[in-house]
Structure formats: C-alpha cells, structure tokens
Write a protein that holds these residues in place. Structure first.
Motif, PDB file in Angstrom:
ATOM      1  N   GLY A 106       0.790  -1.224   0.000  1.00 59.68           N
ATOM      2  CA  GLY A 106       0.000   0.000   0.000  1.00 59.68           C
ATOM      3  C   GLY A 106       0.818   1.267   0.000  1.00 59.68           C
ATOM      4  N   GLN A 107       2.099   1.161   0.363  1.00 60.46           N
ATOM      5  CA  GLN A 107       2.990   2.322   0.413  1.00 60.46           C
ATOM      6  C   GLN A 107       3.970   2.359  -0.758  1.00 60.46           C
ATOM      7  N   VAL A 108       3.722   1.517  -1.756  1.00 56.85           N
ATOM      8  CA  VAL A 108       4.586   1.428  -2.933  1.00 56.85           C
ATOM      9  C   VAL A 108       3.886   2.093  -4.115  1.00 56.85           C
ATOM     10  N   LEU A 109       4.609   2.958  -4.803  1.00 55.45           N
ATOM     11  CA  LEU A 109       4.065   3.681  -5.952  1.00 55.45           C
ATOM     12  C   LEU A 109       4.953   3.468  -7.169  1.00 55.45           C
ATOM     13  N   PRO A 110       4.374   3.443  -8.362  1.00 47.06           N
ATOM     14  CA  PRO A 110       5.216   3.390  -9.559  1.00 47.06           C
ATOM     15  C   PRO A 110       6.056   4.663  -9.668  1.00 47.06           C
ATOM     16  N   VAL A 111       7.242   4.546 -10.219  1.00 48.08           N
ATOM     17  CA  VAL A 111       8.080   5.724 -10.438  1.00 48.08           C
ATOM     18  C   VAL A 111       7.348   6.666 -11.399  1.00 48.08           C
ATOM     19  N   PRO A 112       7.206   7.946 -11.040  1.00 49.36           N
ATOM     20  CA  PRO A 112       6.518   8.867 -11.946  1.00 49.36           C
ATOM     21  C   PRO A 112       7.183   8.922 -13.318  1.00 49.36           C
ATOM     22  N   GLN A 113       6.368   9.153 -14.318  1.00 49.71           N
ATOM     23  CA  GLN A 113       6.833   9.172 -15.707  1.00 49.71           C
ATOM     24  C   GLN A 113       8.003  10.132 -15.878  1.00 49.71           C
ATOM     25  N   GLY A 114       9.081   9.635 -16.478  1.00 54.39           N
ATOM     26  CA  GLY A 114      10.221  10.472 -16.833  1.00 54.39           C
ATOM     27  C   GLY A 114      11.264  10.653 -15.753  1.00 54.39           C
TER      28      GLY A 114
END
Length: 334
Positions: free
Chosen positions: A107-115
């Motif tokens: 739940g605290q993991v996010l994809p790396v933002p684009q770019g």
C-alpha cells in the motif's frame, strides 16, 4: 545483502557498512531491490538516539527507497496500479531503507513517476507523503470562504520538505511564501515558485507575511521549527488559520496567547508519520498517485536533488545534512 547500520548513537561516523540477511516478507509486503535511498532528517535523529524505531520495524535507517520489485504477493486487491515483478517503484518504509534490499507494504509502494530516474524517485516518498498529510489533509489548505486560493507559509523552504511544499502548493494554485537561512537560499525558494523567499536571519517573517497579504495573514503555516517560532506564527495567521507542526528543530516548548487562538479561531496541529498504519499511508499514496504524480508528467513539479553519495559514504551524507547548506534532497546510491 549490503546495508548501512547505526553501530551506536553518535556522530555520522557511527554509520558503518555491514552485511545483513535479506528481509523476510510479512503478509502484504513486497521486496524491492534498491537502487537509491533517500536521506532525511529523521535518519539523523535516529542516529543520535532521538527517533525511536517503531515495534517490528528494521533497526536500519532509511525511510524511502526506489528500485525494482523482485518478490511479493502482487495478485491481491491492494495492487491498485498493476505492479509486478520487475516494476520500477518508490516506497515509503518504516525503516530498512539503507540496504540493497528493502521490504515495503504494498500500500505504500508507488510506480516511479513518468520520466524520473530512480535517484529522483527515491527523493519523493518521505517528503511528499509528509507534505500531503500535513498541509492538505490535516491543515486543509484549500479555498477561503470567498472562493480564493489560500496562502501557505513554509518554514525551512530549502529542506527536502520545503522544496516539496513550495512546488506542490504553487502547482495547485496557491500563493506560497518560504523562509530560509540566507539571501541565496531565499532566492532558491523563489526559483522553485515561492512568491517571496524570506531570510529569517535578517527579516521578520511575520511582518512580511502581513504585508504580502494586505494585513490579512496567511492561512496555513508548515512548521519544522517549533520553539519560539510558534507564537510568531500565530501572529502571522489569518482568521481560521492553521499551523501544522512536523518537527521541533527549534525546541519542544513554546508560550502561546490562547486568547488569540480563541478570538481568531486558530488551529495548531502536529503529527508524526512513521508510526501510522499501513492503511493510513495507503490512503495518502492514493491521493499522491491521483493528484500529484500527473504533475510530474506535466512538468509542473520536479525532484530537487542536491547531492548523491555511494551508500558506503552514508556518514558523509549525514554530515552534509547537518550543515544545512543543501537545497533539496540528499540521496544514497547502491
């Protein structure tokens, strides 16, 4: 795996490279092969014995990482963004970030933002989770009763938290003012979007905040100082103003005019993020993914990396942080 441990409480030199077993995953966690680890003020406090490790968390320092998922249960409802083994991610963790592998609640993991690079991504979770939770959730920075965007004063505008709060406030349409410890740093705040950088060593932030708002005062103050700043921040607030305290670099005690709080309907709130539940942090992650991550792709906000160090030089990274000369984030690389 290689890791950096706190061998005893003390100066930066107590940070030493070591070998540790890879973390064993708990239910709902994924294992991240770490490329970069963010360095934050709480890491320094933990190193000197002033930031206790929550029960069950790793004793290794480090609250944010970026890298690649290599293991974990990814087939449940908690996998909100379709992450899989091999996905590039960044994560907020309770500890253990100064290591080649780190366990993180999904739940605290996010994809790396684009770019963004992994180094840039590693600089995001601790500051963005903290700023969103305190400025937008707790202090409710939004609109006035007249429908105008509220104003924000950021104390410590060139810290990791500061550069995040400035950019996020401006990107969402708010007037932002920020304090810093030199004219050069004040101008750096303005380069990030602050309407006015204030040198707190030579200028009165209360008087300037009042002047810039035509004596109305600011709506929200993000305070990392505490101490004798608090009564002055009360003076700088508009009616119904809010102060969100997230650190106490200036001390834990203050004298407040309670009459002013009553008459002007003011709110003073404080919080620490580290001990909060996974569900609480997952809700912040959802807001970040929906409302903030698109701002990176649009070029409206950007990571500010001051310097990177090889992980084995974590002591040098901490020494730099303690000088407070940096503008933005310090990151370790693996």
């Amino acid at each position: 795996m290689k890791a950096i441990e706190i061998t005893q409480y003390g100066a930066p030199e107590v940070l030493k490279p070591t070998e540790r077993p890879r973390p064993e995953l708990k239910p709902g966690e994924v294992l991240i092969k770490v490329t970069a680890s963010g360095v934050n003020r709480p890491d320094v406090l933990q190193r000197i014995g002033q930031y206790p490790v929550p029960p069950g968390a790793s004793d290794l320092p480090g609250l944010e990482v970026a890298g690649e998922i290599v293991e974990g249960a990814l087939d449940g409802a908690d996998n909100r963004w379709g992450l899989k083994v091999g996905s590039r991610v960044c994560a907020l963790v309770q500890g253990g970030g100064y290591a080649e592998y780190c366990a993180a609640p999904l739940g605290q993991v996010l994809p790396v933002p684009q770019g963004l690079s992994d180094v840039e991504a590693a600089s995001l979770p601790e500051t963005f989770f903290t700023v969103w939770s305190n400025v937008f959730d707790r202090a409710r920075l939004g609109e006035t009763e007249a429908g105008e965007k509220e104003t924000l004063l950021v104390q410590g505008g060139t810290s990791g938290i500061g550069v995040t709060a400035i950019q996020l406030g401006v990107a969402l349409g708010h007037r932002v003012f920020a304090t810093a410890g030199s004219d050069e740093k004040a101008r750096a705040c303005e380069a990030l979007g602050a309407e006015r950088g204030i040198n707190y060593k030579t200028e009165d932030f209360v008087a300037i905040a009042k002047e810039l708002t035509k004596d109305r005062g600011v709506d929200v103050v993000l305070d990392m100082v505490g101490g004798d700043y608090l009564p002055r921040e009360v003076q700088a607030l508009a009616f119904d103003g809010r102060i969100a305290i997230i650190a106490l670099l200036g001390g834990s005690k203050a004298t407040l005019d309670m009459g002013a709080l009553l008459r002007r309907r003011l709110t003073v709130t404080g919080s620490t993020l580290r001990p909060r539940s996974v569900a609480f942090k997952a809700a912040i992650a959802q807001n970040l993914y929906e409302k903030v991550w698109p701002l990176f792709a649009a070029g409206k906000i950007r990571p500010v990396i001051y310097q990177t160090f090889p992980a084995e030089q974590a002591d040098k990274a901490h020494a730099l942080m303690e000088t407070s000369t940096h503008v933005g984030k310090i990151v370790l690389t693996w």
